[in-house]
Design a protein around this motif. Sequence first.
Motif, PDB file in Angstrom:
ATOM      1  N   VAL A 203       0.737  -1.098  -0.078  1.00 30.14           N
ATOM      2  CA  VAL A 203      -0.108   0.113   0.050  1.00 30.14           C
ATOM      3  C   VAL A 203       1.026   1.269  -0.030  1.00 30.14           C
ATOM      4  CG1 VAL A 203      -1.771   1.391   1.479  1.00 30.14           C
ATOM      5  CG2 VAL A 203      -2.075  -0.867   1.093  1.00 30.14           C
ATOM      6  N   ALA A 204       2.031   1.372   0.586  1.00 30.07           N
ATOM      7  CA  ALA A 204       2.744   2.323   1.032  1.00 30.07           C
ATOM      8  C   ALA A 204       3.588   2.621  -0.454  1.00 30.07           C
ATOM      9  CB  ALA A 204       3.627   2.246   2.194  1.00 30.07           C
ATOM     10  N   ALA A 205       3.961   1.393  -0.997  1.00 27.74           N
ATOM     11  CA  ALA A 205       4.627   1.693  -2.475  1.00 27.74           C
ATOM     12  C   ALA A 205       3.692   2.228  -3.338  1.00 27.74           C
ATOM     13  CB  ALA A 205       5.159   0.232  -2.703  1.00 27.74           C
ATOM     14  N   ARG A 206       2.491   1.841  -3.513  1.00 26.99           N
ATOM     15  CA  ARG A 206       1.765   2.319  -4.387  1.00 26.99           C
ATOM     16  C   ARG A 206       1.258   3.895  -4.218  1.00 26.99           C
ATOM     17  NH1 ARG A 206      -4.487   2.039  -4.481  1.00 26.99           N
ATOM     18  NH2 ARG A 206      -5.068   2.071  -6.590  1.00 26.99           N
ATOM     19  N   ARG A 207       1.163   4.148  -2.905  1.00 24.35           N
ATOM     20  CA  ARG A 207       0.907   5.671  -2.809  1.00 24.35           C
ATOM     21  C   ARG A 207       2.239   6.400  -3.258  1.00 24.35           C
ATOM     22  NH1 ARG A 207      -0.804   5.011   2.103  1.00 24.35           N
ATOM     23  NH2 ARG A 207       1.320   4.999   3.133  1.00 24.35           N
ATOM     24  N   THR A 208       3.302   5.878  -2.727  1.00 18.37           N
ATOM     25  CA  THR A 208       4.561   6.617  -3.287  1.00 18.37           C
ATOM     26  C   THR A 208       4.876   6.693  -4.699  1.00 18.37           C
ATOM     27  OG1 THR A 208       5.682   5.938  -1.162  1.00 18.37           O
ATOM     28  CG2 THR A 208       7.207   6.421  -2.990  1.00 18.37           C
ATOM     29  N   LEU A 209       4.401   5.498  -5.459  1.00 16.20           N
ATOM     30  CA  LEU A 209       4.612   5.650  -6.897  1.00 16.20           C
ATOM     31  C   LEU A 209       3.738   6.751  -7.414  1.00 16.20           C
ATOM     32  CD1 LEU A 209       4.474   1.682  -7.704  1.00 16.20           C
ATOM     33  CD2 LEU A 209       6.443   3.445  -8.377  1.00 16.20           C
ATOM     34  N   TRP A 210       2.424   6.814  -6.748  1.00 15.91           N
ATOM     35  CA  TRP A 210       1.584   8.132  -7.363  1.00 15.91           C
ATOM     36  C   TRP A 210       1.987   9.470  -6.816  1.00 15.91           C
ATOM     37  CZ3 TRP A 210      -1.440   9.139 -11.162  1.00 15.91           C
ATOM     38  CH2 TRP A 210      -1.974  10.533 -10.772  1.00 15.91           C
ATOM     39  N   GLU A 211       2.251   9.655  -5.557  1.00 13.96           N
ATOM     40  CA  GLU A 211       2.679  10.793  -4.938  1.00 13.96           C
ATOM     41  C   GLU A 211       3.930  11.341  -5.652  1.00 13.96           C
ATOM     42  OE1 GLU A 211       2.005  10.349  -0.744  1.00 13.96           O
ATOM     43  OE2 GLU A 211       0.077  10.361  -0.912  1.00 13.96           O
ATOM     44  N   ARG A 212       4.849  10.441  -5.499  1.00 12.68           N
ATOM     45  CA  ARG A 212       6.165  11.201  -5.781  1.00 12.68           C
ATOM     46  C   ARG A 212       6.628  10.971  -7.485  1.00 12.68           C
ATOM     47  NH1 ARG A 212      10.087   8.400  -1.285  1.00 12.68           N
ATOM     48  NH2 ARG A 212       9.027   9.342   0.536  1.00 12.68           N
ATOM     49  N   HIS A 213       5.975  10.099  -8.278  1.00 12.38           N
ATOM     50  CA  HIS A 213       6.248   9.816  -9.466  1.00 12.38           C
ATOM     51  C   HIS A 213       5.175   9.895 -10.377  1.00 12.38           C
ATOM     52  CE1 HIS A 213      10.028   8.334  -7.838  1.00 12.38           C
ATOM     53  NE2 HIS A 213       9.272   7.733  -6.917  1.00 12.38           N
ATOM     54  N   ARG A 214       3.971  10.089  -9.976  1.00 16.43           N
ATOM     55  CA  ARG A 214       2.868  10.210 -10.842  1.00 16.43           C
ATOM     56  C   ARG A 214       2.717   8.785 -11.814  1.00 16.43           C
ATOM     57  NH1 ARG A 214       0.492  12.760  -7.473  1.00 16.43           N
ATOM     58  NH2 ARG A 214       0.020  14.976  -7.830  1.00 16.43           N
ATOM     59  N   VAL A 215       3.204   7.758 -11.279  1.00 14.07           N
ATOM     60  CA  VAL A 215       2.766   6.290 -11.783  1.00 14.07           C
ATOM     61  C   VAL A 215       1.392   5.735 -11.097  1.00 14.07           C
ATOM     62  CG1 VAL A 215       3.973   4.207 -12.102  1.00 14.07           C
ATOM     63  CG2 VAL A 215       5.126   6.116 -12.386  1.00 14.07           C
ATOM     64  N   VAL A 216       0.659   5.474 -11.964  1.00 14.34           N
ATOM     65  CA  VAL A 216      -0.645   4.592 -11.543  1.00 14.34           C
ATOM     66  C   VAL A 216      -0.140   3.094 -11.480  1.00 14.34           C
ATOM     67  CG1 VAL A 216      -2.941   4.104 -12.083  1.00 14.34           C
ATOM     68  CG2 VAL A 216      -2.082   6.410 -12.408  1.00 14.34           C
ATOM     69  N   ALA A 217      -0.449   2.477 -10.340  1.00 15.87           N
ATOM     70  CA  ALA A 217      -0.002   1.274 -10.267  1.00 15.87           C
ATOM     71  C   ALA A 217      -1.185   0.566  -9.355  1.00 15.87           C
ATOM     72  CB  ALA A 217       1.208   0.891  -9.572  1.00 15.87           C
ATOM     73  N   GLU A 218      -1.495  -0.672  -9.812  1.00 14.28           N
ATOM     74  CA  GLU A 218      -2.448  -1.686  -8.995  1.00 14.28           C
ATOM     75  C   GLU A 218      -1.589  -2.225  -7.861  1.00 14.28           C
ATOM     76  OE1 GLU A 218      -2.575  -5.783 -10.993  1.00 14.28           O
ATOM     77  OE2 GLU A 218      -2.658  -4.251 -12.471  1.00 14.28           O
ATOM     78  N   HIS A 219      -2.395  -2.684  -6.819  1.00 14.95           N
ATOM     79  CA  HIS A 219      -1.371  -3.193  -5.578  1.00 14.95           C
ATOM     80  C   HIS A 219      -0.472  -4.101  -6.037  1.00 14.95           C
ATOM     81  CE1 HIS A 219      -4.743  -1.421  -3.239  1.00 14.95           C
ATOM     82  NE2 HIS A 219      -3.732  -0.886  -2.536  1.00 14.95           N
ATOM     83  N   ALA A 220      -0.715  -5.077  -7.032  1.00 16.35           N
ATOM     84  CA  ALA A 220      -0.052  -6.312  -7.337  1.00 16.35           C
ATOM     85  C   ALA A 220       1.066  -5.692  -8.046  1.00 16.35           C
ATOM     86  CB  ALA A 220      -0.644  -7.075  -8.370  1.00 16.35           C
ATOM     87  N   GLY A 221       1.028  -4.705  -8.941  1.00 16.88           N
ATOM     88  CA  GLY A 221       1.779  -3.974  -9.756  1.00 16.88           C
ATOM     89  C   GLY A 221       2.849  -3.317  -8.725  1.00 16.88           C
ATOM     90  N   ALA A 222       2.670  -2.841  -7.668  1.00 14.48           N
ATOM     91  CA  ALA A 222       3.483  -2.242  -6.545  1.00 14.48           C
ATOM     92  C   ALA A 222       4.378  -2.876  -5.662  1.00 14.48           C
ATOM     93  CB  ALA A 222       2.588  -1.136  -5.821  1.00 14.48           C
ATOM     94  N   ALA A 223       4.193  -4.366  -5.802  1.00 18.91           N
ATOM     95  CA  ALA A 223       4.758  -5.340  -5.104  1.00 18.91           C
ATOM     96  C   ALA A 223       6.424  -5.409  -4.952  1.00 18.91           C
ATOM     97  CB  ALA A 223       4.182  -6.599  -5.251  1.00 18.91           C
ATOM     98  N   ALA A 224       6.702  -5.386  -6.305  1.00 23.26           N
ATOM     99  CA  ALA A 224       8.177  -5.275  -6.369  1.00 23.26           C
ATOM    100  C   ALA A 224       8.849  -4.013  -6.063  1.00 23.26           C
ATOM    101  CB  ALA A 224       8.788  -5.415  -8.151  1.00 23.26           C
ATOM    102  N   TYR A 225       8.182  -2.910  -6.247  1.00 23.84           N
ATOM    103  CA  TYR A 225       8.573  -1.677  -5.628  1.00 23.84           C
ATOM    104  C   TYR A 225       8.582  -1.725  -4.112  1.00 23.84           C
ATOM    105  CZ  TYR A 225       9.212   3.502  -5.659  1.00 23.84           C
ATOM    106  OH  TYR A 225      10.045   4.774  -5.334  1.00 23.84           O
ATOM    107  N   ALA A 226       7.747  -2.049  -3.488  1.00 25.11           N
ATOM    108  CA  ALA A 226       7.624  -2.468  -2.167  1.00 25.11           C
ATOM    109  C   ALA A 226       8.620  -3.189  -1.782  1.00 25.11           C
ATOM    110  CB  ALA A 226       6.026  -3.094  -1.637  1.00 25.11           C
TER     111      ALA A 226
END
Length: 131
Positions: free
Chosen positions: A79-102
Motif C-alpha cells: 500500500v505504501a509503495a503504491r501511494r509513493t509511486l503515485w505521489e512522488r512519480h505520478r505512476v498509477v499502479a495496482e497493488h499487485a503492480g507495486a509489490a516489487a517496488y515495495a
Amino acid sequence: GITLGTGDAGGGGGPRIVAVEPELIPTLNAALRAGEPVPVGVSGVGADALGASSIGGLAFGVLSGPRVRSVLVPDEAIVAARRTLWERHRVVAEHAGAAAYAALLSGAYRPEDGERVAVVVCGSNTDPAGL
C-alpha cells in the motif's frame, strides 16, 4: 508473483529474477520451499491480481532455477509503495503492480553495491478513485 529483474553487481552470471509476492499470497515462495507446487491461502490487497492458490507446473519449472529468488512483502508495504509511486512519480499502479517496488522501499530486497535493478510496474487493474 510480480518479478523484479536484476543484473549482477559483478557482471558475471547474467541477470537474475527476484519474484516478489505478498506475505498473504506466497504462491511461488511456498512452492520453492516445498520443492513443488503446493496450495496456499489467498487474501490481502493483491488477491485480485496475484490470487493464485497454487503455481502451475510450467511456471514452477521456469521459476525454480538457480537465478530466481523469492521475497515476501507485507500488505502495508505494498500500500505504501503504491501511494509513493503515485505521489512522488505520478505512476498509477495496482497493488499487485507495486509489490516489487515495495520490496525495495521496505528493505525486503536490498540490491548489492553496483547492482542494476529494474522493477516491473502495472496499473491496468487500478481504480483511479483509490489513489
